[in-house]
Design an enzyme around this catalytic site. Structure first.
Site, PDB file in Angstrom:
ATOM      1  N   THR A 104       0.870  -1.106   0.101  1.00 57.74           N
ATOM      2  CA  THR A 104      -0.134  -0.171  -0.184  1.00 57.74           C
ATOM      3  C   THR A 104       0.797   1.244   0.036  1.00 57.74           C
ATOM      4  OG1 THR A 104      -1.618  -1.233   1.242  1.00 57.74           O
ATOM      5  CG2 THR A 104      -1.832   1.237   1.374  1.00 57.74           C
ATOM      6  N   LEU A 239     -20.176  -2.011  10.838  1.00 59.14           N
ATOM      7  CA  LEU A 239     -21.046  -1.302  11.599  1.00 59.14           C
ATOM      8  C   LEU A 239     -20.973  -1.795  13.085  1.00 59.14           C
ATOM      9  CD1 LEU A 239     -24.023  -0.146   9.427  1.00 59.14           C
ATOM     10  CD2 LEU A 239     -21.966   1.244  10.095  1.00 59.14           C
ATOM     11  N   GLY A 242     -17.492  -0.080  19.215  1.00 60.39           N
ATOM     12  CA  GLY A 242     -16.546  -0.768  20.403  1.00 60.39           C
ATOM     13  C   GLY A 242     -15.635   0.058  20.734  1.00 60.39           C
ATOM     14  N   CYS A 249      -2.882  -1.808   9.107  1.00 61.49           N
ATOM     15  CA  CYS A 249      -3.552  -1.120   7.884  1.00 61.49           C
ATOM     16  C   CYS A 249      -4.202   0.046   8.315  1.00 61.49           C
ATOM     17  CB  CYS A 249      -4.262  -2.022   7.128  1.00 61.49           C
ATOM     18  SG  CYS A 249      -3.192  -3.538   6.645  1.00 61.49           S
TER      19      CYS A 249
END
Ligand code: UDX
Length: 421
Positions: A104, A239, A242, A249
């Protein structure tokens, strides 16, 4: 790649990793991967080496899969490992070659690497650089690699060559199975990856912000997420409110994305990601405050922490909310005992001052409060009766909303979730 039918040579600079891999042992935990490794090492399709000469003379296509961590003290990505690969490999490429990046990277990196590789290689313009971002999730790496939901390939439109046909050939069995194969330019391919991760991070911080509203309004964020998630435009995945996202990442990718946007003069466009990051980091503090409030004081409190990995089915503790919270609570005067099914060794290495138990039961022994911070199946299936005789006080705080409150309350426990009444 070997499982897809190719002959593969894995290159690494870490001798201890190479000897483990050659013996069929994984240097990290990933469900199902060890069997794949062993099968392909045994058949000879997968070999390992530390020699760039071996790689340069033997391979038709070179994949780069090294890390791009966050730079120390900065938001930008540290590209030294990606540069290191090209700087060592390119001078050894004497014939035409295709280098395919999977790491990435900030947008613009692949183009830059192409220029660099062609300048360094005796083969010159016959060296191509393409980008094929990786979307696998830890814990599902094998499945996501052998059955990805899409393949993306970025090509250098200024230097057209054979990269597309070479990569199509590498993934031919997947393309024949109908997996979408999107061919684009280098910049788009690089941006696809970071945009995907930025969207996922935004989704998690969105629901975590709503969960804070649920807390003050006495509403239940888990029911709310189910209800809005039925709308296909929204979707239920990612969704879960917590203690927020962590890992190697999402956190560093949104920061590197903001840093790159700033370099390109478009920092305002991604200013919202700063808030996504703030909401996320605030979840950790919120958990520490919740524990303080429930215990009266953290000084002298005995806290059991169940979970250290950043997510279940992984031993990865990089930027893990669980371990970060455990550390903060301990630094504020509590005695903290941590248990995780797979991440104990990695946790000890980065946080040696915490106490570690060999089971959930041992961690909870004598505890004033039990925190569930990673939703391992083993913790979600815990029954109050198992912990009843062990704890000093029947108080459980569910940082992943993975327990059934009614089960715990009916056994005389005080249950606290995040964004749940
Ligand atoms: C992520 C991307 O999902 C993957 O596509 C990319 O290739 C690499 O980065 P990964 O780091 O393995 O994968 O973790 P992911 O499953 O995305 O979870 C990231 C974090 O978000 C975890 O800490 C997880 O606990 C948290 N999370 C996830 C939530 O807090 N709520 C959710 O609803 C989902």
């Amino acid at each position: 790649m070997a499982e897809l039918g190719h002959d593969v040579l894995g290159i690494d600079v870490d001798a201890s990793k190479l000897s483990k891999l050659e013996a069929g042992d994984l240097p990290f935990y990933e469900p199902g991967l060890e069997e794949v490794l062993r099968r392909n090492v045994a058949s000879g399709k997968l070999r390992f080496s530390s020699s760039y000469d071996d790689a340069a003379s033997w391979a038709d296509v070179h994949f780069i899969g090294v890390g791009t961590p966050q730079k120390k003290g900065e938001h930008a990505a540290d590209l030294q490992y990606v540069h290191g690969v090209v700087d060592r490999l390119a001078p050894l490429l004497v014939e035409s070659a295709v280098i395919v990046g999977k790491s990435t990277v900030p947008v613009g990196t692949a183009h830059e690497l192409g220029v660099r590789a062609r300048a360094l290689s005796p083969a010159g313009t016959a060296v191509e650089v393409a980008w094929n971002p990786e979307f696998l999730r830890e814990g599902f790496a094998v499945q996501d690699t052998l059955r990805p939901d899409r393949l993306v390939l970025g090509l250098d439109v200024e230097n057209p060559g054979v990269a597309e046909s070479v990569v199509r050939n590498v993934y031919s069995s997947l393309i024949e199975d109908g997996i979408p194969f999107i061919v684009t330019d280098l910049a788009t391919a690089e941006l696809v990856k970071v945009s995907a991760n930025a969207f996922l991070a935004t989704k998690i911080s969105f629901i975590n912000a709503i969960s804070e509203l649920c807390d003050v309004a006495g509403a239940d964020v888990t029911v709310l997420a189910d209800a809005i998630g039925i709308d296909e435009r929204i979707g239920r995945k990612f969704l879960n409110a917590g203690v927020g996202f962590g890992g190697g990442c999402l956190p560093k990718d949104i920061r590197a994305f903001m840093a790159r946007a700033g370099e390109l003069g478009a920092d305002k466009a991604l200013a919202f990601l700063r808030e996504v990051d703030n909401i996320n980091m605030g979840r950790r503090t919120r958990m520490v405050e919740l524990v303080r409030k429930e215990c009266g004081s953290l000084v002298g409190a005995r806290v059991a922490v169940l979970g250290a990995a950043f997510k279940p089915n992984s031993d990865d503790v990089r930027d893990s909310p669980a371990l970060n919270i455990a550390g903060q609570i301990q630094l504020q005067g509590a005695t903290v005992t941590v248990y995780d099914p797979k991440a104990m060794e990695n946790s000890r290495a980065i946080f040696p001052t915490l106490d570690y138990a060999t089971s959930a039961r041992e961690a909870c022994s004598g505890a004033d409060v039990v925190l569930v911070l990673t939703e391992w199946k083993e913790f979600a299936e815990l029954r109050p009766s198992i912990l009843d005789p062990l704890v000093r006080r029947k108080l459980i705080i569910d940082g992943r909303n993975c327990l059934d409150p009614s089960v715990w309350r009916s056994c005389g426990w005080q249950y606290r979730g995040m964004g749940r009444p």
